[in-house]
Write a protein that holds these residues in place. Structure first.
Motif, PDB file in Angstrom:
ATOM      1  N   UNK A 208      51.006 -99.160  13.973  1.00 37.21           N
ATOM      2  CA  UNK A 208      52.214 -98.622  13.214  1.00 37.21           C
ATOM      3  C   UNK A 208      51.738 -98.114  12.256  1.00 37.21           C
ATOM      4  N   UNK A 209      50.765 -98.452  11.246  1.00 41.22           N
ATOM      5  CA  UNK A 209      50.340 -97.810  10.100  1.00 41.22           C
ATOM      6  C   UNK A 209      49.663 -96.482  10.559  1.00 41.22           C
ATOM      7  N   UNK A 210      48.830 -96.375  11.717  1.00 45.43           N
ATOM      8  CA  UNK A 210      48.289 -94.983  12.125  1.00 45.43           C
ATOM      9  C   UNK A 210      49.359 -94.198  12.566  1.00 45.43           C
ATOM     10  N   UNK A 211      50.400 -94.620  13.180  1.00 47.34           N
ATOM     11  CA  UNK A 211      51.402 -93.777  13.552  1.00 47.34           C
ATOM     12  C   UNK A 211      52.415 -93.128  12.177  1.00 47.34           C
ATOM     13  N   UNK A 212      52.272 -93.985  11.026  1.00 45.65           N
ATOM     14  CA  UNK A 212      52.858 -93.431   9.849  1.00 45.65           C
ATOM     15  C   UNK A 212      51.982 -92.532   9.075  1.00 45.65           C
ATOM     16  N   UNK A 213      50.843 -92.653   8.976  1.00 47.44           N
ATOM     17  CA  UNK A 213      49.710 -91.865   8.467  1.00 47.44           C
ATOM     18  C   UNK A 213      48.630 -92.483   8.373  1.00 47.44           C
TER      19      UNK A 213
ATOM     20  N   UNK B 103      44.464 -93.803   7.979  1.00 49.57           N
ATOM     21  CA  UNK B 103      43.963 -93.587   6.776  1.00 49.57           C
ATOM     22  C   UNK B 103      42.743 -92.719   7.033  1.00 49.57           C
ATOM     23  N   UNK B 104      41.975 -92.481   8.277  1.00 47.99           N
ATOM     24  CA  UNK B 104      41.061 -91.383   8.532  1.00 47.99           C
ATOM     25  C   UNK B 104      41.438 -90.037   8.269  1.00 47.99           C
ATOM     26  N   UNK B 105      42.873 -89.779   8.394  1.00 41.51           N
ATOM     27  CA  UNK B 105      43.220 -88.500   8.238  1.00 41.51           C
ATOM     28  C   UNK B 105      43.127 -88.219   6.809  1.00 41.51           C
ATOM     29  N   UNK B 106      43.469 -89.017   5.946  1.00 35.91           N
ATOM     30  CA  UNK B 106      43.580 -88.934   4.511  1.00 35.91           C
ATOM     31  C   UNK B 106      41.962 -88.952   3.764  1.00 35.91           C
ATOM     32  N   UNK B 107      41.252 -89.836   4.538  1.00 37.43           N
ATOM     33  CA  UNK B 107      39.779 -90.017   3.869  1.00 37.43           C
ATOM     34  C   UNK B 107      39.078 -88.705   4.310  1.00 37.43           C
ATOM     35  N   UNK B 108      39.009 -88.432   5.511  1.00 38.76           N
ATOM     36  CA  UNK B 108      37.957 -87.607   6.299  1.00 38.76           C
ATOM     37  C   UNK B 108      38.764 -86.177   6.944  1.00 38.76           C
ATOM     38  N   UNK B 109      39.785 -86.142   6.894  1.00 40.72           N
ATOM     39  CA  UNK B 109      40.625 -84.806   7.488  1.00 40.72           C
ATOM     40  C   UNK B 109      40.697 -84.603   8.784  1.00 40.72           C
ATOM     41  N   UNK B 110      41.139 -83.506   9.445  1.00 45.08           N
ATOM     42  CA  UNK B 110      41.567 -83.179  10.662  1.00 45.08           C
ATOM     43  C   UNK B 110      40.650 -83.502  11.615  1.00 45.08           C
TER      44      UNK B 110
ATOM     45  N   UNK C 106      43.860 -78.272   4.647  1.00 44.55           N
ATOM     46  CA  UNK C 106      45.128 -77.743   4.071  1.00 44.55           C
ATOM     47  C   UNK C 106      45.755 -78.695   3.505  1.00 44.55           C
ATOM     48  N   UNK C 107      46.862 -78.525   2.847  1.00 49.43           N
ATOM     49  CA  UNK C 107      47.888 -79.534   2.022  1.00 49.43           C
ATOM     50  C   UNK C 107      48.159 -80.677   2.899  1.00 49.43           C
ATOM     51  N   UNK C 108      48.237 -81.803   2.310  1.00 49.15           N
ATOM     52  CA  UNK C 108      48.657 -83.113   3.153  1.00 49.15           C
ATOM     53  C   UNK C 108      49.709 -83.102   4.035  1.00 49.15           C
ATOM     54  N   UNK C 109      50.765 -82.206   3.478  1.00 52.50           N
ATOM     55  CA  UNK C 109      51.984 -82.148   4.432  1.00 52.50           C
ATOM     56  C   UNK C 109      51.692 -81.593   5.696  1.00 52.50           C
TER      57      UNK C 109
ATOM     58  N   UNK D  86      48.509 -83.148  12.601  1.00 53.26           N
ATOM     59  CA  UNK D  86      47.942 -84.217  13.173  1.00 53.26           C
ATOM     60  C   UNK D  86      48.843 -84.891  14.186  1.00 53.26           C
ATOM     61  N   UNK D  87      50.120 -85.057  13.817  1.00 52.85           N
ATOM     62  CA  UNK D  87      51.265 -85.484  14.636  1.00 52.85           C
ATOM     63  C   UNK D  87      51.499 -84.682  15.931  1.00 52.85           C
ATOM     64  N   UNK D  88      51.369 -83.310  15.440  1.00 51.64           N
ATOM     65  CA  UNK D  88      51.447 -82.373  16.807  1.00 51.64           C
ATOM     66  C   UNK D  88      50.524 -82.446  17.888  1.00 51.64           C
TER      67      UNK D  88
END
Length: 452
Positions: free
Chosen positions: A319-324, A326-333, A358-361, A367-369
């Protein structure tokens, strides 16, 4: 917004050519030979003929009302007269849009409506005078008049001259004597006169008429191009108003998407991890009661509860991975997409070539795409391999997901791809789906690039 619809400009070209074989033969003719008798050319010619009387009326109305209103501004009567004049110009603009739609095939949207703070005569007059669309309509009625005079003169002169010269052999044969003379007088003075009365001169006259007749539709088309620009630029919605409507629509999409995400998270928590935690608490309570009288059963229940805890933790991680994630925040796309690809049911090759993050948004939407597209591949494509490429071109972030599955994906069929396209559109992104029935499927997404 101005659009042109249909093949050509929305009609069958050439009256009377309805049969399949005849229509195909007709369209094999060069455009230069078809143009003089095409339906489009006739409609554009009629449009220019009507422009003169209509523009005279519009110009007279606009100048009269504006002059009268300006002269009466020393009294209060000038304000309603000016407002009425501008309202009349808006009505004439609606007539012009309808005429352009009917004769030119140009579909121009109506301008933005009046924004009145309160429904009253004073509110209406204020909104009319403050509306930029009203003043653009006034400008159209003024500047269209001299253009209509010029276009009418050129069109009627070329059209009548070309057809007259082209058909000169016919009416020379029907009327061999005109005013007691043989043929059309080409030149004359006190000393001598020149008549077009021998076969060579008649042939040359017809050839000149043919050239004029063939050239006239293209000249008329150039003249109506100016009318298209005037109607689309002055009588439609402004770019700012169009952009405001787009932003309002995008804002609605963002709000709906956020609400749907919140409902999904609430449902997943309620039906998944929360239910497991409630069952876990009950099991631990029963184990506590049995601890003294039946330690083995209590130990067994604690072991089962331990398994439930692991399952609940895994669901919370998902569920947390589906929200955002952590690996995306820490290490990028690059790392985040590789993690998503590893969970896909088919082998996926990931290639990320970005000069910076790119910017987080935008990074989150990218990522979700990819995550949504890889889920579609796992569920529906029956593919054996897939690739994910991410790169930057100027101010755009490009994403391309390709699989060798059965194809048939359609973003316009109300599927998850439609929702994905709406989410991308909310941030000025684009989703393009190329998925023939036998495959492969190629989905390309564009997002605006803004560096973090």
């Amino acid at each position: 917004m101005a659009t042109e619809y249909g093949q050509g400009y929305g009609w069958d070209d050439g009256p009377g050519f309805r049969g399949e074989g005849t229509g195909e033969r007709w369209h094999r003719l060069p455009a230069a030979l078809r143009a003089p008798i095409e339906g489009r050319s006739l409609r554009e010619f009629v449009y220019l003929l009507l422009s003169l009387p209509i523009s005279i009326f519009m110009f007279t109305f606009a100048v009269t009302m504006m002059s009268l209103g300006a002269g009466l501004l020393i009294t209060f009567l000038g304000v309603p007269v000016l407002a009425a004049g501008l309202a009349g110009c808006r009505g004439l603009g609606a007539l012009e849009r309808a005429r352009a739609r009917g004769l030119l095939g140009l579909d121009v949207a109506a301008p933005e409506p009046l924004r009145m703070r309160k429904q009253s005569p004073m509110g209406w007059m204020g909104a009319t005078l403050k509306s930029g669309a009203s003043w653009r309509h006034l400008l159209y009625t003024v500047i269209h008049f001299p253009w209509a005079v010029f276009a009418f003169s050129v069109a009627i002169t070329l059209w009548t001259t070309g057809w007259t010269l082209l058909t000169y052999p016919l009416w020379f044969w029907v009327f061999p004597m005109s005013g007691g003379q043989d043929g059309l007088q080409l030149y004359g003075d006190e000393a001598h006169r020149v008549y077009l009365d021998n076969p060579f001169e008649i042939t040359v006259t017809a050839l000149v008429g043919l050239l004029l007749t063939l050239a006239t539709p293209w000249i008329i088309r150039s003249l109506t191009l100016v009318d298209r620009l005037l109607v689309g630029g002055l009588l439609g919605p402004s770019k700012l108003a169009t952009r405001v409507v787009e932003l309002e629509s995008d804002r609605g999409v963002v709000v709906d998407t956020a609400a749907a995400d919140l409902r999904r998270i609430e449902r997943d928590l309620h039906d998944g991890a929360q239910a497991r935690l409630v069952a876990l608490a009950m099991d631990l309570g029963l184990a506590k009661e049995k601890l003294a009288e039946d330690p083995e059963a209590a130990a067994r229940m604690v072991g089962e509860a331990h398994g439930e805890v692991k399952t609940a933790l895994q669901e919370l991680r998902d569920l947390a991975r589906g929200i955002h994630p952590a690996v995306l925040t820490d290490r990028g796309l690059d790392a985040a997409l590789s993690s998503v690809a590893s969970r896909c049911t088919v082998p996926v090759q990931v290639e990320v070539d970005l000069p910076a993050r790119p910017v987080p948004a935008i990074e989150g939407i990218a990522y979700f795409t990819v995550s949504e597209l890889l889920q579609n591949i796992s569920k529906h494509s029956r593919a054996t391999r897939a690739t994910v490429d991410v790169w930057r071109i100027e101010n755009r972030l490009m994403i391309q997901v390709v699989d060798n599955g059965v194809g048939g994906a359609d973003a316009g069929a109300g599927s998850g791809l439609a929702g994905l396209a709406g989410r991308l559109d909310a941030v000025d992104g684009i989703l393009v789906v190329d998925s023939p029935a036998a495959g492969p499927t190629r989905v390309t997404a564009e997002l605006p690039w803004r560096a973090a």
